[in-house]
Scaffold this active site. Structure first.
Site, PDB file in Angstrom:
ATOM      1  N   GLU A   1      -7.698  -7.658  13.631  1.00  0.00           N
ATOM      2  CA  GLU A   1      -8.253  -7.839  12.291  1.00  0.00           C
ATOM      3  C   GLU A   1      -7.941  -9.253  11.809  1.00  0.00           C
ATOM      4  O   GLU A   1      -6.781  -9.562  11.526  1.00  0.00           O
ATOM      5  CB  GLU A   1      -7.671  -6.807  11.320  1.00  0.00           C
ATOM      6  CG  GLU A   1      -7.988  -5.362  11.698  1.00  0.00           C
ATOM      7  CD  GLU A   1      -7.291  -4.341  10.817  1.00  0.00           C
ATOM      8  OE1 GLU A   1      -7.685  -3.161  10.858  1.00  0.00           O
ATOM      9  OE2 GLU A   1      -6.344  -4.716  10.088  1.00  0.00           O
TER      10      GLU A   1
ATOM     11  N   HIS B   1      -5.584  -9.745   8.554  1.00  0.00           N
ATOM     12  CA  HIS B   1      -4.324  -8.991   8.444  1.00  0.00           C
ATOM     13  C   HIS B   1      -3.131  -9.822   8.930  1.00  0.00           C
ATOM     14  O   HIS B   1      -3.116 -10.277  10.076  1.00  0.00           O
ATOM     15  CB  HIS B   1      -4.471  -7.717   9.281  1.00  0.00           C
ATOM     16  CG  HIS B   1      -3.284  -6.819   9.302  1.00  0.00           C
ATOM     17  ND1 HIS B   1      -3.303  -5.555   8.754  1.00  0.00           N
ATOM     18  CD2 HIS B   1      -2.052  -6.961   9.832  1.00  0.00           C
ATOM     19  CE1 HIS B   1      -2.133  -4.971   8.943  1.00  0.00           C
ATOM     20  NE2 HIS B   1      -1.356  -5.813   9.598  1.00  0.00           N
TER      21      HIS B   1
ATOM     22  N   ASP C   1      -3.728  -8.462   3.364  1.00  0.00           N
ATOM     23  CA  ASP C   1      -5.089  -8.662   3.860  1.00  0.00           C
ATOM     24  C   ASP C   1      -5.742  -9.708   2.965  1.00  0.00           C
ATOM     25  O   ASP C   1      -5.774  -9.538   1.732  1.00  0.00           O
ATOM     26  CB  ASP C   1      -5.897  -7.372   3.790  1.00  0.00           C
ATOM     27  CG  ASP C   1      -5.362  -6.284   4.716  1.00  0.00           C
ATOM     28  OD1 ASP C   1      -4.726  -6.622   5.731  1.00  0.00           O
ATOM     29  OD2 ASP C   1      -5.603  -5.101   4.424  1.00  0.00           O
TER      30      ASP C   1
ATOM     31  N   ARG D   1       0.853  -1.196   0.000  1.00  0.00           N
ATOM     32  CA  ARG D   1       0.000   0.000   0.000  1.00  0.00           C
ATOM     33  C   ARG D   1       0.886   1.243   0.000  1.00  0.00           C
ATOM     34  O   ARG D   1       1.635   1.466   0.945  1.00  0.00           O
ATOM     35  CB  ARG D   1      -0.897   0.000   1.229  1.00  0.00           C
ATOM     36  CG  ARG D   1      -1.886   1.151   1.326  1.00  0.00           C
ATOM     37  CD  ARG D   1      -2.664   1.060   2.637  1.00  0.00           C
ATOM     38  NE  ARG D   1      -3.335  -0.233   2.790  1.00  0.00           N
ATOM     39  CZ  ARG D   1      -3.809  -0.692   3.936  1.00  0.00           C
ATOM     40  NH1 ARG D   1      -3.685   0.031   5.052  1.00  0.00           N
ATOM     41  NH2 ARG D   1      -4.406  -1.872   3.987  1.00  0.00           N
TER      42      ARG D   1
ATOM     43  N   HIS E   1       1.644  -2.115   5.682  1.00  0.00           N
ATOM     44  CA  HIS E   1       1.448  -2.468   4.273  1.00  0.00           C
ATOM     45  C   HIS E   1       2.452  -1.744   3.377  1.00  0.00           C
ATOM     46  O   HIS E   1       2.843  -2.267   2.327  1.00  0.00           O
ATOM     47  CB  HIS E   1       0.033  -2.091   3.840  1.00  0.00           C
ATOM     48  CG  HIS E   1      -1.023  -3.061   4.262  1.00  0.00           C
ATOM     49  ND1 HIS E   1      -1.326  -4.202   3.539  1.00  0.00           N
ATOM     50  CD2 HIS E   1      -1.855  -3.067   5.325  1.00  0.00           C
ATOM     51  CE1 HIS E   1      -2.300  -4.855   4.142  1.00  0.00           C
ATOM     52  NE2 HIS E   1      -2.636  -4.190   5.231  1.00  0.00           N
TER      53      HIS E   1
END
Length: 230
Positions: free
Chosen positions: A209, A212, A152, A101, A145
């Site tokens: 999460e 993740h 994810d 990301r 990320h």
């Protein structure tokens, strides 16, 4: 009177060099060739790169996502290959939502969370939290990320249907905590199928999460890349 010109020449040449911070950033971003398009390595995996689309908690395509690709550092890809192999042996496959990301995407998230007037996705993604509560555990100014080793994902069955994990991807709520007591026995079992696959492949989970995971050790634990996905 004469002057030795060499010191002045050295100072001039040094002035042309980037600052140490800029040099470090340039050096780090030059490592993008170490990032691999996961689809080229795992053709049987399912890809649903949400931040390239409007189907995400911001409600619009995210900065830096110019293509619906999953990029990861080559070391993490090795682990992901092992996870996919394990999944296929059990009649399942990985379904991937997000990988590398860019930092500019993280900045986009932070701008969104600070805009308290934009709540159009609240009912789907954070029904029980005020928007300002998302900062920190769910949305931070820096993301793992952006280091290229975090992913994810979920699991799908042989028909491509997602296993019931008890909450959807990117739902910001304690319900998405891996061991939340409100989920059913089957939902917990599904979360643990994913968790066990990923741990066995060298990834560490994030308890808040269920989707993740971060490959260990990270190739660049102290850097945040910002090259676009294209």
């Amino acid at each position: 009177m004469t002057f030795n010109k060499k010191p002045y020449l050295v100072v001039f040449l040094l002035s042309l060099l980037p600052t140490s911070g800029a040099f470090a950033e340039s050096s780090v971003n030059s490592q993008r060739h170490e990032f691999i398009d996961v689809a080229s390595i795992l053709p049987n995996a399912v890809f649903d790169i949400r931040y390239f689309t409007e189907h995400n908690f911001v409600g619009t395509a995210i900065d830096g996502y110019l293509a619906p690709k999953c990029l990861l550092h080559k070391t993490a890809v090795i682990g992901l290959q092992a996870a996919q192999q394990q999944a296929q042996q059990q009649g399942m496959s990985l379904k991937i939502f997000d990988c590398y990301r860019p930092q500019r995407a993280v900045d986009h998230f932070v701008r969104w969370v600070n805009d308290v007037t934009d709540t159009k996705t609240k009912s789907e993604y954070y029904p029980n939290l005020a928007k300002k509560q998302l900062l920190g555990d769910y949305i931070a100014a820096k993301s793992g990320h952006s280091r290229g080793s975090t992913i994810d994902l979920t699991l799908v069955d042989e028909q491509g249907k997602e296993l019931d994990m008890g909450s959807p991807f990117d739902m910001f709520d304690t319900l998405s905590n891996t061991d939340d007591p409100r989920i059913t026995v089957q939902q917990q079992a599904n979360r643990y199928k994913l968790k066990t696959l990923m741990i066995n492949a060298g990834f560490s989970p994030y308890a808040m999460e269920w989707w993740h995971f971060t490959y260990q050790p990270q190739a660049y634990p102290n850097h945040y890349f910002d090259f676009v996905i294209e």
